[in-house]
Design an enzyme around this catalytic site. Structure first.
Site, PDB file in Angstrom:
ATOM      1  N   GLY A 186       0.191   0.370  -4.859  1.00  0.00           N
ATOM      2  CA  GLY A 186      -1.288  -0.174  -4.917  1.00  0.00           C
ATOM      3  C   GLY A 186      -1.991   0.759  -5.916  1.00  0.00           C
ATOM      4  O   GLY A 186      -1.989   1.683  -6.235  1.00  0.00           O
ATOM      5  N   CYS A 191      11.796 -13.541   2.902  1.00  0.00           N
ATOM      6  CA  CYS A 191      11.086 -14.455   1.406  1.00  0.00           C
ATOM      7  C   CYS A 191      12.785 -15.566   1.146  1.00  0.00           C
ATOM      8  O   CYS A 191      12.337 -16.125   0.100  1.00  0.00           O
ATOM      9  CB  CYS A 191       9.772 -13.796   0.594  1.00  0.00           C
ATOM     10  SG  CYS A 191      11.377 -12.330   0.145  1.00  0.00           S
ATOM     11  N   CYS A 208       5.647 -13.505   2.015  1.00  0.00           N
ATOM     12  CA  CYS A 208       5.884 -12.971   2.888  1.00  0.00           C
ATOM     13  C   CYS A 208       4.830 -12.471   3.622  1.00  0.00           C
ATOM     14  O   CYS A 208       3.435 -13.034   3.825  1.00  0.00           O
ATOM     15  CB  CYS A 208       5.731 -11.472   1.958  1.00  0.00           C
ATOM     16  SG  CYS A 208       5.681  -9.749   3.861  1.00  0.00           S
ATOM     17  N   ASN A 254       0.101   0.725   5.704  1.00  0.00           N
ATOM     18  CA  ASN A 254       1.008  -0.068   4.587  1.00  0.00           C
ATOM     19  C   ASN A 254       1.130  -1.038   6.022  1.00  0.00           C
ATOM     20  O   ASN A 254       2.369  -0.783   6.852  1.00  0.00           O
ATOM     21  CB  ASN A 254       1.668   0.636   4.062  1.00  0.00           C
ATOM     22  CG  ASN A 254       2.838  -0.265   3.062  1.00  0.00           C
ATOM     23  OD1 ASN A 254       4.121   0.313   2.977  1.00  0.00           O
ATOM     24  ND2 ASN A 254       2.639  -1.375   2.717  1.00  0.00           N
ATOM     25  N   GLY A 255       1.006  -2.813   5.859  1.00  0.00           N
ATOM     26  CA  GLY A 255       1.961  -3.681   6.017  1.00  0.00           C
ATOM     27  C   GLY A 255       0.880  -4.710   6.456  1.00  0.00           C
ATOM     28  O   GLY A 255       0.075  -4.681   5.567  1.00  0.00           O
ATOM     29  N   CYS A 286       1.167  -1.505  -0.200  1.00  0.00           N
ATOM     30  CA  CYS A 286      -0.129  -0.587  -0.075  1.00  0.00           C
ATOM     31  C   CYS A 286       0.432   1.430  -0.239  1.00  0.00           C
ATOM     32  O   CYS A 286       2.413   1.179   0.393  1.00  0.00           O
ATOM     33  CB  CYS A 286      -1.061  -0.093   1.234  1.00  0.00           C
ATOM     34  SG  CYS A 286      -2.540  -1.195   1.404  1.00  0.00           S
ATOM     35  N   TYR A 294      12.453  -4.049  -5.635  1.00  0.00           N
ATOM     36  CA  TYR A 294      11.716  -4.368  -6.861  1.00  0.00           C
ATOM     37  C   TYR A 294      10.456  -2.933  -6.313  1.00  0.00           C
ATOM     38  O   TYR A 294       9.915  -2.453  -7.032  1.00  0.00           O
ATOM     39  CB  TYR A 294      10.420  -5.152  -6.688  1.00  0.00           C
ATOM     40  CG  TYR A 294       9.161  -5.419  -7.563  1.00  0.00           C
ATOM     41  CD1 TYR A 294       9.481  -5.186  -8.726  1.00  0.00           C
ATOM     42  CD2 TYR A 294       8.119  -5.733  -6.875  1.00  0.00           C
ATOM     43  CE1 TYR A 294       8.277  -5.344  -9.873  1.00  0.00           C
ATOM     44  CE2 TYR A 294       6.280  -5.770  -7.452  1.00  0.00           C
ATOM     45  CZ  TYR A 294       6.968  -5.435  -8.737  1.00  0.00           C
ATOM     46  OH  TYR A 294       6.054  -5.383  -9.954  1.00  0.00           O
ATOM     47  N   CYS A 347      15.336  -7.719   6.331  1.00  0.00           N
ATOM     48  CA  CYS A 347      14.373  -8.474   5.682  1.00  0.00           C
ATOM     49  C   CYS A 347      14.429  -9.102   4.936  1.00  0.00           C
ATOM     50  O   CYS A 347      14.750  -8.275   3.709  1.00  0.00           O
ATOM     51  CB  CYS A 347      13.153  -8.510   6.370  1.00  0.00           C
ATOM     52  SG  CYS A 347      12.245  -9.498   6.111  1.00  0.00           S
ATOM     53  N   CYS A 390      12.909  -3.599   4.704  1.00  0.00           N
ATOM     54  CA  CYS A 390      11.811  -4.618   3.822  1.00  0.00           C
ATOM     55  C   CYS A 390      13.219  -4.451   3.179  1.00  0.00           C
ATOM     56  O   CYS A 390      13.401  -3.852   2.291  1.00  0.00           O
ATOM     57  CB  CYS A 390      10.837  -5.003   3.580  1.00  0.00           C
ATOM     58  SG  CYS A 390      10.342  -6.032   1.983  1.00  0.00           S
ATOM     59  N   ASP A 444      15.429  -9.719 -14.959  1.00  0.00           N
ATOM     60  CA  ASP A 444      14.479  -9.071 -14.780  1.00  0.00           C
ATOM     61  C   ASP A 444      15.022  -9.123 -13.199  1.00  0.00           C
ATOM     62  O   ASP A 444      16.215  -8.931 -12.916  1.00  0.00           O
ATOM     63  CB  ASP A 444      13.574 -10.347 -15.368  1.00  0.00           C
ATOM     64  CG  ASP A 444      12.095  -9.253 -14.225  1.00  0.00           C
ATOM     65  OD1 ASP A 444      12.217  -8.088 -14.806  1.00  0.00           O
ATOM     66  OD2 ASP A 444      11.010 -10.411 -15.531  1.00  0.00           O
ATOM     67  N   ASP A 445      13.406  -8.613 -12.527  1.00  0.00           N
ATOM     68  CA  ASP A 445      14.167  -8.045 -11.095  1.00  0.00           C
ATOM     69  C   ASP A 445      14.124  -9.024 -10.350  1.00  0.00           C
ATOM     70  O   ASP A 445      14.483  -9.728  -9.339  1.00  0.00           O
ATOM     71  CB  ASP A 445      13.652  -7.025 -10.648  1.00  0.00           C
ATOM     72  CG  ASP A 445      12.112  -7.631 -10.326  1.00  0.00           C
ATOM     73  OD1 ASP A 445      11.274  -8.229  -9.626  1.00  0.00           O
ATOM     74  OD2 ASP A 445      11.344  -6.765 -11.461  1.00  0.00           O
TER      75      ASP A 445
HETATM   76  S1  SF4 Z   1       9.589 -11.105   3.821  1.00  0.00           S
HETATM   77 FE1  SF4 Z   1      10.752 -10.342   1.641  1.00  0.00          FE
HETATM   78  S2  SF4 Z   1       8.987  -9.173   1.051  1.00  0.00           S
HETATM   79 FE2  SF4 Z   1       8.267  -9.551   3.593  1.00  0.00          FE
HETATM   80  S3  SF4 Z   1       9.089  -7.937   4.541  1.00  0.00           S
HETATM   81 FE3  SF4 Z   1      10.931  -9.281   3.787  1.00  0.00          FE
HETATM   82  S4  SF4 Z   1      12.058  -9.038   2.923  1.00  0.00           S
HETATM   83 FE4  SF4 Z   1      10.193  -8.005   2.612  1.00  0.00          FE
END
Ligand code: SF4
Length: 461
Positions: free
Chosen positions: A28, A436, A382, A102-103, A2, A242, A433, A236, A345-346
């Site tokens: 979003g 993922c 995620c 957002n989150g 978001c 991306y 983080c 994140c 690509d990303d």
């Molecule tokens: S899991 Fe991946 S997309 Fe989710 S907050 Fe952590 S780094 Fe970001």
């Protein structure tokens, strides 16, 4: 995902919120909304669709007042329909309140069950509404104290803009998963998910809202509280890969050069003999530039993107292979014919889109297609506000590199390493983080995503 925006004490608050949302549209595209306060009453306008579809060509007379918040939504909790569109507004014993979030709260199921057990009636299926119910039930006399008390119950990712009758509050969770920045427009404080919204308004960037900070703007001025226990912030890293706009200054660094650095490191980690580097537009461009710089292989615009395709389209009756990708991307045979192509690509999620793009390039006559991804394999879902599919649908969680290469029909596939990604972003493993990408989940979640979806949707359908 978001995007959120807030502005305090500006005579054109609602209009500026709409402008801010235009800049945050990439975060979003399902719905857009703006709430305003005239110092007495809160007003709300929202709808499904892009900002231009919801607000284009309409006057904003129904959004009076000099304080406003805005929200663009991409659903990560709860379905896509109007009640779930942000901001969400409620009348409480502490006065009216509007909230943009957002989150994703990882303890929202437990909180919602507790609140419903106590008689609360929910009107949306979002996790964000939990915050309003906690606020409404707080016994604190002062609305800001009531809000802070509510925030202390939350676990997970929450960057928030909260509009009260005579105050604007910005919040960033103590882990700092999602961005939030502070700016200034002609003396009016501005909050936004990303600096690109400040740039659009010609507002001055002041600073990031710190992880764990609650910033309050009211008649007494601006003040900050830090009410949460201190934890290691873990913003994140996928925002750098991306989500964020490449021109934004995010977590203290501009995104575009980070993506270029990811491409340079990718070229070192996965070199290949080729004639050209072709970006998958638009998101693959910065990394492709970096790959080209590092490898010395020329960058060629072998794929052209159509920017005017809407989010949905009607599939043709006669099956037309890969129509969804062909509507958005066109390969240029005059550039690609007989060439060995490095396609950059990303990221690669399910792999189905990448396979279609590889086919597109091959159908245009490319002799070889080597796919390079400027992020590591995505192996986990995620739970902090990005709508990644279930693990069972993530290609890299279920296949080795050989099988992935066969699946996407490329001659070779190369992923940026986790270490390479962190080196490009100048973060280290414990300070961002990357769950993922196989890292630890920094905030434990007790509820499964399925349970969350089920709980939030069971009553609605
Ligand atoms: S899991 Fe991946 S997309 Fe989710 S907050 Fe952590 S780094 Fe970001």
């Amino acid at each position: 995902m978001c995007g959120i925006f807030g502005i305090y004490r500006h005579p054109e608050a609602a209009k500026l919120a709409v402008y801010g949302l235009y800049a945050l549209q990439h975060r979003g595209q399902e719905s857009a909304g703006v709430a305003s306060s005239d110092g007495d009453v809160l007003h709300l306008a929202k709808g499904m669709g892009l900002v231009s579809e919801v607000f284009g060509g309409r006057d904003l007379d129904d959004l009076p007042g000099d304080c406003s918040i805005g929200h663009v939504r991409y659903s990560t909790s709860g379905s896509s329909y109007l009640a779930n569109a942000g901001p969400i507004l409620a009348a409480t014993q502490h006065g009216e309140v509007a909230l943009g979030h957002n989150g994703n709260l990882v303890n929202c199921c437990d909180l919602r069950e507790e609140l419903e057990g106590g008689g609360a009636i929910f009107s949306t299926t979002t996790d964000s509404e939990v915050i309003l119910h906690l606020f409404a039930r707080s016994t604190q006399a002062d609305p800001v104290d009531a809000l802070v008390e509510s925030l202390k119950r939350l676990q997970g990712a929450f960057s928030l803009v909260v509009l009260l009758r005579d105050a604007l509050v910005g919040v960033r969770d103590p882990w700092g998963f999602r961005p939030l920045v502070l700016g200034d427009l002609e003396g009016s404080p501005v909050l936004a998910s990303e600096t690109c919204a400040l740039d659009l308004l010609n507002a001055r960037y002041i600073r990031e809202i710190a992880p764990g900070e609650v910033i309050i703007m009211d008649r007494e001025g601006i003040r900050s509280l830090f009410p949460f226990p201190k934890v290691q912030p873990v913003p994140c890293i996928f925002e750098y890969v991306y989500f964020a706009r490449p021109d934004s200054d995010l977590f203290g660094r501009v995104v575009f050069p980070i993506r270029q650095a990811m491409g340079r490191i990718l070229a070192k980690e996965h070199p290949v003999e080729a004639d050209m580097v072709v970006p998958v537009p638009d998101s693959g461009l910065p990394a492709a530039m970096g790959y080209s710089e590092q490898s010395g292989i020329p960058l060629v615009w072998g794929l052209i993107r159509n920017h005017y395709v809407g989010r949905t389209f009607i599939a043709p009756r006669q099956s037309m292979r890969d129509v969804s990708v062909r509507l958005k991307l066109n390969a240029v045979p005059a550039l690609l014919k007989g060439k060995r192509v490095v396609l950059v690509d990303d990221s690669l999620v399910r792999g189905t889109t990448s396979r279609k793009i590889v086919r597109l390039v091959r159908d245009a006559g490319a002799a070889e297609v080597h796919l390079r991804l400027s992020s590591p394999p995505i192996v986990n879902s995620c739970v902090y506000g990005i709508d990644t599919p279930e693990r069972s649908e993530l290609l890299a969680a279920n296949m080795d590199l050989e099988a992935i290469t066969a699946f996407v029909e490329a001659d070779s596939v190369g992923y940026l390493s986790v270490e390479g990604m962190h080196a490009a972003a100048e973060t280290d493993l414990g300070r961002a983080c990357h769950a993922c990408f196989g890292g630890p989940y920094p905030v434990q979640y007790t509820q499964l995503r399925e349970r969350q979806r089920h709980l939030f949707e069971k009553d609605h359908r």
